[in-house]
Design an enzyme around this catalytic site. Structure first.
Site, PDB file in Angstrom:
ATOM      1  N   HIS A 112      36.361  24.276  26.495  1.00  0.00           N
ATOM      2  CA  HIS A 112      35.599  23.126  26.009  1.00  0.00           C
ATOM      3  C   HIS A 112      35.972  21.875  26.792  1.00  0.00           C
ATOM      4  CE1 HIS A 112      35.403  25.353  21.885  1.00  0.00           C
ATOM      5  NE2 HIS A 112      34.927  26.058  22.893  1.00  0.00           N
ATOM      6  N   GLU A 117      32.667  27.347  18.354  1.00  0.00           N
ATOM      7  CA  GLU A 117      32.896  26.427  17.232  1.00  0.00           C
ATOM      8  C   GLU A 117      32.583  27.115  15.893  1.00  0.00           C
ATOM      9  OE1 GLU A 117      34.534  24.139  18.161  1.00  0.00           O
ATOM     10  OE2 GLU A 117      33.796  23.097  19.928  1.00  0.00           O
ATOM     11  N   HIS A 146      35.641  29.017  15.154  1.00  0.00           N
ATOM     12  CA  HIS A 146      36.745  28.157  14.699  1.00  0.00           C
ATOM     13  C   HIS A 146      36.543  27.694  13.259  1.00  0.00           C
ATOM     14  CE1 HIS A 146      37.508  26.959  19.170  1.00  0.00           C
ATOM     15  NE2 HIS A 146      37.694  28.246  18.939  1.00  0.00           N
ATOM     16  N   GLU A 157      39.795  26.173  23.471  1.00  0.00           N
ATOM     17  CA  GLU A 157      39.640  24.737  23.720  1.00  0.00           C
ATOM     18  C   GLU A 157      39.641  24.401  25.208  1.00  0.00           C
ATOM     19  OE1 GLU A 157      38.816  22.600  21.447  1.00  0.00           O
ATOM     20  OE2 GLU A 157      39.147  23.904  19.727  1.00  0.00           O
ATOM     21  N   GLU A 212      35.441  21.285  13.318  1.00  0.00           N
ATOM     22  CA  GLU A 212      34.846  22.438  13.998  1.00  0.00           C
ATOM     23  C   GLU A 212      33.377  22.593  13.601  1.00  0.00           C
ATOM     24  OE1 GLU A 212      36.381  23.763  16.282  1.00  0.00           O
ATOM     25  OE2 GLU A 212      38.535  23.758  15.885  1.00  0.00           O
ATOM     26  N   GLU A 243      38.912  17.036  22.261  1.00  0.00           N
ATOM     27  CA  GLU A 243      39.461  18.331  22.669  1.00  0.00           C
ATOM     28  C   GLU A 243      40.500  18.220  23.773  1.00  0.00           C
ATOM     29  OE1 GLU A 243      35.572  20.114  23.111  1.00  0.00           O
ATOM     30  OE2 GLU A 243      35.925  21.366  21.347  1.00  0.00           O
TER      31      GLU A 243
END
Lengths: 525, 173
Positions: A246, A144, A147, A243, A114, A209
């Site tokens: 992403h 990120e 995370h 995610e 991350e 991802e």
């Protein structure tokens, strides 16, 4: 007091672009879009062989107020649950200890991933020229960061509540000695932030991802629950909700380069290399963590892998990108073979080198051995017999003075490290696709374990210069190295790594020294 | 490899003393360029410092950066190399060299040599990153075209490796 230049500029900008008077998400979104970057002077400092289009759209339609509100609610639910409910329930100490050790690896390694993803998404922001595309990447930067904090918080929580915090509290201090660290940095660091900016996007968003967060962040929650861990699902599922966006960023990266016919010369190669890079580490490591780092099994790793990697990603997700010329990686079929045996190969080596770890490993018990044999026919004759022989030699007991790496050496099973992936392998014992090849180049020896990685090195040798632990510590006694590499607990004598999860019979530096185990470089001996 | 601790060892001490003795910008710049050519990249002269070269390079960089701060004017820090050259002229010359490279093996040497010679703090970072991104982009185009067009055996020959061992069953060509 004089206004700063930045404040003045912001005030002037607001005069031109009036701020929304309501909180309608689309109104806020349109307003945010009106803040722009100067494309005429935009020249990224990162190299790429691709040309991103100027009019690419982003798929993040909720930013600014809506984004912050959404993430704040998720954080409140997650941290509230952990700090109040789960603390009162004593959840930090209710999972099976084998799983408690697995989470030392999972949460620490994901934190590194991350952290590097922050830089990767920022690099993509710098490389893109389309305003909306930049917005998408910028929002990912914020995700990120969140995370990274979440993964760190898991370790923080476990450090306070789990009965054996060593390894949760400061894993990174052992990064020079643990053989799993270097491969992890290859996928989670180098893969995300070095080389072509678009190739990094392919590594991070399209493969890391879209493909591997499903087993890494979703499947791990099933294994956690089965083993009594309520903490991990609370955090990891909160991570996974981001995610999806992403993955959409990865999709948009491909869309943004699809306009340029030259992209087709490179994209499928980059995708294949990225997939092989990521799978080479994640396939064995995740399988090992799930199956050998748990007492209660959910399903064989090979089934999880087939569902998420082969069918969902290789078939459906990549299939959707087919209209842009994207093809399933040719290395997928080799990876499919690895999904069956590679994690068993890796456990053998990880256990053989247990003193270098920041977590505890345990041999499978009789019931688990039956599970392995039932799900991987032939497992016992190849792996089970060796593990039982190690047990009989007293590998769990400090008084035995026996470290399994000594058994491998004595029986002629050399352990090499693949120069490209940094994953250890033992050609004489491996049942996965690993095949040894050794090359000498400029008076330096290099070992490789597969065609795909060897080609990467032959093409770009300056990218893969990392030394293996065997090269680094050749000729040195293992307890000295472990002490130097901070693999000792706060009492100054007990090792962090242990070959069992019991409360007694913990190995100390003295026990390890008594084993008389010396590192040797297989390329030189 | 030497049988001594990694973080504190005689090799690092010896280099730290050598670096301390550098007193002029010219000497410090030459020292870092020579060190990088001898000890970095797959084309280095030898691997004797394989464990320590990154640490030593870092200490050389610290020394040169510090000396630049002491001996160069503020404006020159952004517009001149440590040797007083114009970064733009250097960058253009190296980009031209890259464009004229006849194959990917020549091209990769151009980029590696550029980095060994001009990586900051020799060249100001603002100029270096622009040139490096351009050179890197050109190299990647050349390297990644027809990536699978050459067999592994042929690629090993082109790279010039000596094949020491191939596990049974692996094709040699």
């Amino acid at each position: 007091m004089a206004l700063s230049a930045a404040t003045t500029a912001a005030t002037e900008a607001l005069k031109v672009n009036r701020a929304p008077t309501g909180v309608n998400p689309q109104e806020v979104h349109r307003w945010m879009q009106s803040f722009n970057w100067d494309f005429a002077k935009n020249r990224t400092k990162y190299p790429t062989k691709y040309h991103m289009a100027n009019d690419t759209k982003e798929q993040f339609k909720i930013i600014a107020k809506e984004y912050a509100r959404m993430e704040a609610i998720k954080d409140e639910r997650q941290f509230g649950t952990l700090l109040d409910g789960l603390s009162r329930l004593g959840a930090g100490n209710r999972m099976h200890p084998k799983w408690g050790e697995t989470m030392k690896v999972a949460s620490n390694f994901l934190e590194v991933g991350e952290y590097n993803a922050i830089a990767a998404a920022a690099m993509l922001w710098d490389s893109a020229t389309a305003s909306e595309q930049k917005n998408g990447y910028l929002a990912q930067v914020m995700d990120e960061i969140r995370h990274t904090h979440q993964c760190a918080f898991i370790n923080h929580f476990y450090s306070k509540h789990y009965h054996d915090p060593a390894g949760h509290n400061d894993a990174r201090r052992t990064r020079a000695i643990g053989p799993l660290w270097k491969g992890m940095k290859r996928v989670f660091a180098d893969g995300f932030i070095s080389g072509d900016a678009v190739e990094c996007s392919v590594n991070l968003q399209l493969v890391g991802e879209a493909c591997f967060t499903n087993p890494l962040i979703v499947a791990v929650t099933e294994w956690a629950s089965a083993n009594g861990d309520e903490i991990t699902p609370s955090v990891f599922l909160s991570i996974e909700t981001d995610e999806l966006r992403h993955m959409a960023n990865g999709y948009q990266t491909v869309v943004s380069i699809a306009h340029d016919p030259a992209s087709s010369k490179y994209l499928n190669t980059d995708l294949n290399n990225a997939f092989w890079t990521q799978q080479k580490y994640f396939t064995p490591v995740l399988g090992m963590l799930f199956e050998y780092g748990s007492k209660y099994k959910v399903e064989p790793w090979v089934k999880t892998w087939n569902r998420w990697v082969y069918e969902d990603w290789g078939g459906i997700w990549i299939g959707r990108l087919g209209k842009f010329g994207v093809q399933s990686p040719p290395s997928l079929k080799d990876a499919k073979q690895d999904a069956y045996w590679a994690h068993h190969d890796l456990f053998l080596l990880a256990y053989a080198l247990w003193p270098t770890g920041f977590f505890r490993l345990a041999l499978p018990d009789e019931e688990e051995m039956q599970w392995f044999e039932a799900n991987y026919p032939g497992w016992y004759d190849h792996y089970g017999k060796i593990l039982n022989e190690w047990r009989a030699l007293g590998c769990e007991d400090p008084s035995s003075k026996f470290i399994p790496i000594q058994w491998l050496e004595k029986n002629g099973h050399k352990v090499y490290v693949d120069r490209v992936s940094q994953v250890p392998f033992c050609p004489s014992l491996a049942k996965s696709t690993n095949t040894l090849r050794i090359h000498e180049y400029n008076n330096q020896l290099h070992s490789f374990s597969d065609d795909w990685g060897e080609r990467m090195w032959l093409t770009e040798p300056e990218r893969y210069e990392c030394q293996s632990v065997f090269e680094q510590y050749a000729g040195r006694e293992i307890s000295e190295v472990v002490v130097e590499g901070h693999g000792v607990r706060a009492d100054g004598k007990t090792l962090i790594g242990q070959p069992h999860v019991r409360g007694d019979k913990l190995w100390t530096v003295e026990d390890l020294r008594a084993a008389g185990c010396v590192f040797s470089d297989p390329l030189r001996n | 490899m030497a049988n001594y601790p990694i973080h504190e060892n005689p090799t690092r001490d010896e280099w730290a003393a050598k670096i301390d003795r550098l007193t002029t910008l010219k000497d410090a710049s030459k020292a870092i360029k020579d060190f990088r050519k001898d000890n970095t990249s797959p084309f280095r002269k030898n691997y004797d410092l394989d464990i320590d070269y990154l640490f030593i390079e870092c200490k050389l960089e610290e020394k040169l950066a510090d000396m630049k701060g002491q001996h160069m004017k503020d404006d020159d820090l952004l517009t001149k190399t440590a040797d007083g050259e114009c970064p733009e002229e250097i960058s253009n010359a190296w980009i031209a060299k890259m464009k004229s490279a006849k194959d990917k093996f020549v091209a990769e040497k151009v980029l590696i040599e550029f980095r060994q010679t001009y990586k900051p703090p020799v060249m100001p970072v603002n100029a270096f990153l622009r040139a490096d991104a351009t050179l890197g982009s050109l190299l990647m185009e050349v390297r990644n075209t027809d990536y699978y067009g050459t067999t592994l055996g042929e690629l090993r020959k082109q790279r010039g490796v000596r094949v020491v061992h191939l596990q049974d069953g692996l094709a040699t060509a």
